[in-house]
Design a protein around this motif. Structure first.
Motif, mmCIF file in Angstrom:
data_model
loop_
_atom_site.group_PDB
_atom_site.id
_atom_site.type_symbol
_atom_site.label_atom_id
_atom_site.label_comp_id
_atom_site.label_asym_id
_atom_site.label_seq_id
_atom_site.Cartn_x
_atom_site.Cartn_y
_atom_site.Cartn_z
ATOM 1 N N TYR B 111 0.832 -1.214 0.000
ATOM 2 C CA TYR B 111 0.000 0.000 0.000
ATOM 3 C C TYR B 111 0.863 1.259 0.000
ATOM 4 O O TYR B 111 0.509 2.252 -0.628
ATOM 5 C CB TYR B 111 -0.963 -0.011 1.178
ATOM 6 C CG TYR B 111 -1.851 -1.233 1.144
ATOM 7 C CD1 TYR B 111 -2.418 -1.645 -0.062
ATOM 8 C CD2 TYR B 111 -2.094 -1.995 2.275
ATOM 9 C CE1 TYR B 111 -3.196 -2.782 -0.124
ATOM 10 C CE2 TYR B 111 -2.873 -3.139 2.219
ATOM 11 C CZ TYR B 111 -3.415 -3.527 1.018
ATOM 12 O OH TYR B 111 -4.170 -4.649 0.947
ATOM 13 N N ILE B 114 1.761 1.704 -3.555
ATOM 14 C CA ILE B 114 0.664 2.268 -4.356
ATOM 15 C C ILE B 114 0.656 3.776 -4.216
ATOM 16 O O ILE B 114 0.574 4.510 -5.207
ATOM 17 C CB ILE B 114 -0.710 1.707 -3.919
ATOM 18 C CG1 ILE B 114 -0.814 0.230 -4.276
ATOM 19 C CG2 ILE B 114 -1.843 2.481 -4.593
ATOM 20 C CD1 ILE B 114 -2.205 -0.329 -4.153
ATOM 21 N N SER B 127 0.435 0.251 -12.089
ATOM 22 C CA SER B 127 -0.413 -0.818 -12.582
ATOM 23 C C SER B 127 0.052 -2.171 -12.059
ATOM 24 O O SER B 127 -0.760 -3.045 -11.783
ATOM 25 C CB SER B 127 -0.525 -0.765 -14.106
ATOM 26 O OG SER B 127 0.557 -1.363 -14.699
ATOM 27 N N ALA B 130 -1.338 -2.314 -8.419
ATOM 28 C CA ALA B 130 -2.805 -2.398 -8.414
ATOM 29 C C ALA B 130 -3.257 -3.779 -8.871
ATOM 30 O O ALA B 130 -4.193 -4.359 -8.325
ATOM 31 C CB ALA B 130 -3.402 -1.320 -9.320
ATOM 32 N N VAL B 133 -2.891 -6.339 -6.051
ATOM 33 C CA VAL B 133 -3.977 -6.299 -5.064
ATOM 34 C C VAL B 133 -5.265 -6.859 -5.682
ATOM 35 O O VAL B 133 -6.004 -7.600 -5.030
ATOM 36 C CB VAL B 133 -4.200 -4.864 -4.538
ATOM 37 C CG1 VAL B 133 -5.291 -4.862 -3.474
ATOM 38 C CG2 VAL B 133 -2.918 -4.296 -3.963
ATOM 39 N N ALA B 134 -5.513 -6.518 -6.949
ATOM 40 C CA ALA B 134 -6.700 -7.056 -7.618
ATOM 41 C C ALA B 134 -6.651 -8.588 -7.627
ATOM 42 O O ALA B 134 -7.658 -9.253 -7.380
ATOM 43 C CB ALA B 134 -6.810 -6.518 -9.048
ATOM 44 N N ILE B 137 -7.845 -10.112 -4.543
ATOM 45 C CA ILE B 137 -9.289 -10.016 -4.324
ATOM 46 C C ILE B 137 -10.049 -10.999 -5.207
ATOM 47 O O ILE B 137 -11.080 -11.546 -4.843
ATOM 48 C CB ILE B 137 -9.762 -8.567 -4.643
ATOM 49 C CG1 ILE B 137 -9.172 -7.580 -3.632
ATOM 50 C CG2 ILE B 137 -11.282 -8.476 -4.661
ATOM 51 C CD1 ILE B 137 -9.498 -6.123 -3.952
ATOM 52 N N LYS B 138 -9.502 -11.221 -6.397
ATOM 53 C CA LYS B 138 -10.194 -11.960 -7.446
ATOM 54 C C LYS B 138 -10.728 -13.306 -6.974
ATOM 55 O O LYS B 138 -10.028 -14.065 -6.316
ATOM 56 C CB LYS B 138 -9.235 -12.160 -8.627
ATOM 57 C CG LYS B 138 -9.909 -12.210 -9.971
ATOM 58 C CD LYS B 138 -8.886 -12.127 -11.087
ATOM 59 C CE LYS B 138 -8.756 -10.718 -11.626
ATOM 60 N NZ LYS B 138 -7.771 -10.606 -12.708
ATOM 61 N N LEU B 149 -7.194 -9.252 3.169
ATOM 62 C CA LEU B 149 -6.698 -7.888 3.257
ATOM 63 C C LEU B 149 -6.470 -7.454 4.705
ATOM 64 O O LEU B 149 -6.149 -6.298 4.969
ATOM 65 C CB LEU B 149 -7.662 -6.919 2.565
ATOM 66 C CG LEU B 149 -7.883 -7.159 1.067
ATOM 67 C CD1 LEU B 149 -8.778 -6.103 0.475
ATOM 68 C CD2 LEU B 149 -6.551 -7.206 0.321
#
Lengths: 256, 174
Positions: B111, B114, B127, B130, B133-134, B137-138, B149
Motif C-alpha cells: 500500500y 501504491i 499498474s 494495483a 492487489v486485484a 481479491i479476485k 486484506l
C-alpha cells in the motif's frame, strides 16, 4: 499479528487508487462484491471508469440491470453533491453466446447515452430475427467508439443529432436501414475515422450513400446494397463486399 | 544521435541525481531511472537533483523509496528503448520474473508502494501493484477478501449490516 492500526490499510487509500485496483478485476460484478467489505467500500465500485460484464452464468441481463441501476443512483447522488464523478470510459457488455430481446438491451443503450464518455462494446449472440426485433440506438454525444454485434434491427437516431466525439464504429450481424447510413457522414459524425459494417444486412434493397470528410477506413459488407456511393476525402482503405448485382461501389477517394 | 546539452549519459558516466526521503535518507540514482517518475522527470529535465541539492520527497519514506528505486533501476533500460521494441523475449521474461518477485511482499509495503507510485506518477509500478492487489481479491467472497486484506473480524453489528447488503447484492454473486 500486527496491531489494529496497521491492519486494513487498504481501506485508507484514496478512492481513485481503490478504483485503480477494482478496475483491474475486469468485472463489474466482482467489483460490486467489495461493497460488502465495510461502509468505506459501499459505493467505491459505483464510480469505476470502466463497467464490464462478460460472465454468462446466472441471470446475465438481470445482473447488468441491477448494477447499472445502482451506478445510476450513486452517480446522480454525486452530481447533486457537485462532486463530479470520474468519467465512464468504457461500457462493455459481452455475452456472445446469449440472446436478448430488444427490451433488455434498450436500457443499457440508454445508460450509455447518459453516462458514457468513451467506448461502448456490446457483443451478443445473433438472434433469429423477428419482426419486432428493432433496437433504437440513442444519441451518444460523448462516445468515442461504438462496437455492436447482435442480430437485431439497429435503428440509428433521427437526423439533427450529432455524435460529436465518435471516431470508430463497428457493427456486425445487425440489420439496418439503408437510409440510415447517411448517419455516418460528416453532418452527423464529424470525427468518424473508421467504419466497419462487416457484415450487416439492409432490411430492404436500397441505395447507400456515405459522405464524410473525416473517414479514413471503411469496411463495408451489406447484403441488399445497390449501389454504394462513398465520398470520402481522406479515405485510405476501402473494402466492400457482398453488394447486389447492380451494386458496384462508386467510391471517390479524392486526395484531400 | 545529437546529444542534448544536459547529457543523457551517452558521454561516459551517467548523470546522477539525489533523492531525499521523508526521513532524510539520501539516495543517489541514475537520472534515467528516476525519470520513470513523471513528476521527477520534470524536475530532472530542469536540471534539478544534481550536485549537493537533492530532490526532497516528503511523502515517501526511505523503506518505500528504496523499493521504488529498485523497480525504476530494473525498468529503466527497457523504458529508455521506448517500450523496448528491440527487447528480446528473454529480456521481457526476465522483467516479468522480476515484477512477480517484486510484488511478493508484505501488504503494508504494497500500500505504501501504491501511494508512492501514484504521487511520483510511475505508471508501470502503479499498474503492477494495483494488479497485485486485484489478484488478491479476485474470485473471493467478501469474508475471504476481508481476511486476505487483514480487516479485523466484523463486529456483530457489522455482520448484520453485511448480511442485509448480501441480500441486496445477490445479483453480484451469480
Amino acid at each position: 499479528m500486527d496491531s489494529a492500526a496497521a491492519r486494513d490499510r487498504i481501506s485508507r487509500l484514496p478512492d481513485d487508487l481503490l478504483h485503480g485496483i477494482l478496475v483491474r478485476l475486469r468485472s463489474t460484478a466482482a467489483a460490486a462484491r467489495t461493497s460488502l467489505l465495510s461502509r468505506r467500500w459501499r459505493h467505491v465500485w459505483t464510480q469505476l471508469p470502466e463497467i464490464v460484464f462478460d460472465n454468462p452464468h446466472g441471470p446475465a441481463a438481470d445482473t447488468v440491470d441491477a448494477a447499472l441501476a445502482r451506478i445510476h443512483i450513486h452517480t446522480a447522488a454525486n452530481n447533486n453533491n457537485n462532486s463530479a464523478p470520474p468519467a465512464l470510459n468504457r461500457l462493455a457488455i459481452n455475452f456472445p453466446h446469449l440472446q436478448f430481446a430488444p427490451f433488455r438491451i434498450a436500457p443499457w443503450l440508454a445508460f450509455a447515452s447518459r453516462h458514457l464518455a468513451g467506448e461502448l462494446s456490446i457483443r451478443l449472440a445473433r438472434r433469429r430475427l423477428q419482426m419486432e426485433d428493432e433496437v433504437d440506438l440513442p444519441l451518444m454525444e460523448k462516445a468515442t467508439s461504438i462496437h455492436i454485434s447482435s442480430g437485431h434491427i439497429l435503428l440509428l437516431p433521427p437526423s439533427g443529432s450529432l455524435f460529436a466525439a465518435l471516431r470508430t464504429v463497428s457493427i456486425a450481424y445487425a440489420r439496418m436501414d439503408g437510409q440510415d447510413m447517411d448517419c455516418f457522414g460528416s453532418s452527423r459524425c464529424p470525427r468518424l475515422q473508421e467504419l466497419y459494417l462487416w457484415p450487416v444486412e439492409l432490411v430492404a434493397v436500397s441505395d447507400v450513400s456515405i459522405r464524410s470528410e473525416s473517414l479514413q477506413t471503411l469496411f463495408y459488407r451489406a447484403d441488399n446494397t445497390r449501389p454504394l456511393e462513398v465520398v470520402a476525402l481522406k479515405l485510405c482503405l476501402l473494402r466492400a463486399q457482398g453488394l447486389s448485382d447492380s451494386g458496384r461501389e462508386r467510391s471517390v477517394p479524392l486526395q484531400g | 544521435m545529437a546529444a542534448p546539452e544536459s547529457g543523457d549519459g551517452n558521454n561516459g558516466a551517467a548523470r546522477m541525481v539525489t533523492l531525499i526521503s521523508s526521513d532524510n535518507t539520501r539516495f543517489e540514482v541514475e537520472a534515467a531511472a528516476a525519470s520513470l517518475s513523471q513528476t521527477l522527470q520534470l524536475t530532472i529535465l530542469d536540471g534539478g537533483g544534481g550536485g549537493g541539492d537533492g530532490i526532497p520527497l516528503p511523502n515517501v519514506d526511505s523503506a518505500t523509496l528504496s523499493k521504488v528505486l529498485e523497480y525504476c533501476i530494473k525498468h529503466a533500460p527497457a523504458a529508455a528503448n521506448g517500450g523496448a521494441p528491440n527487447a528480446t523475449a528473454v529480456d521481457r521474461a526476465e522483467l516479468e520474473r522480476f515484477d512477480n518477485e517484486f510484488v511478493n511482499i508484505d501488504q503494508s509495503v504494497l500500500y505504501s508502494l501504491i501511494m508512492a507510485a501514484h504521487n511520483l506518477e510511475i505508471e508501470g509500478l502503479q499498474s503492477l501493484v494495483a494488479k497485485k492487489v486485484a489478484d488478491m481479491i479476485k474470485g473471493k467472497s467478501p469474508m475471504e477478501i476481508r481476511r486476505t486484506l487483514g480487516f479485523p473480524d466484523p463486529t456483530p453489528e457489522e455482520q448484520a449490516e453485511m448480511n442485509a447488503h448480501m441480500l441486496e447484492y445477490g445479483w453480484a454473486y451469480e
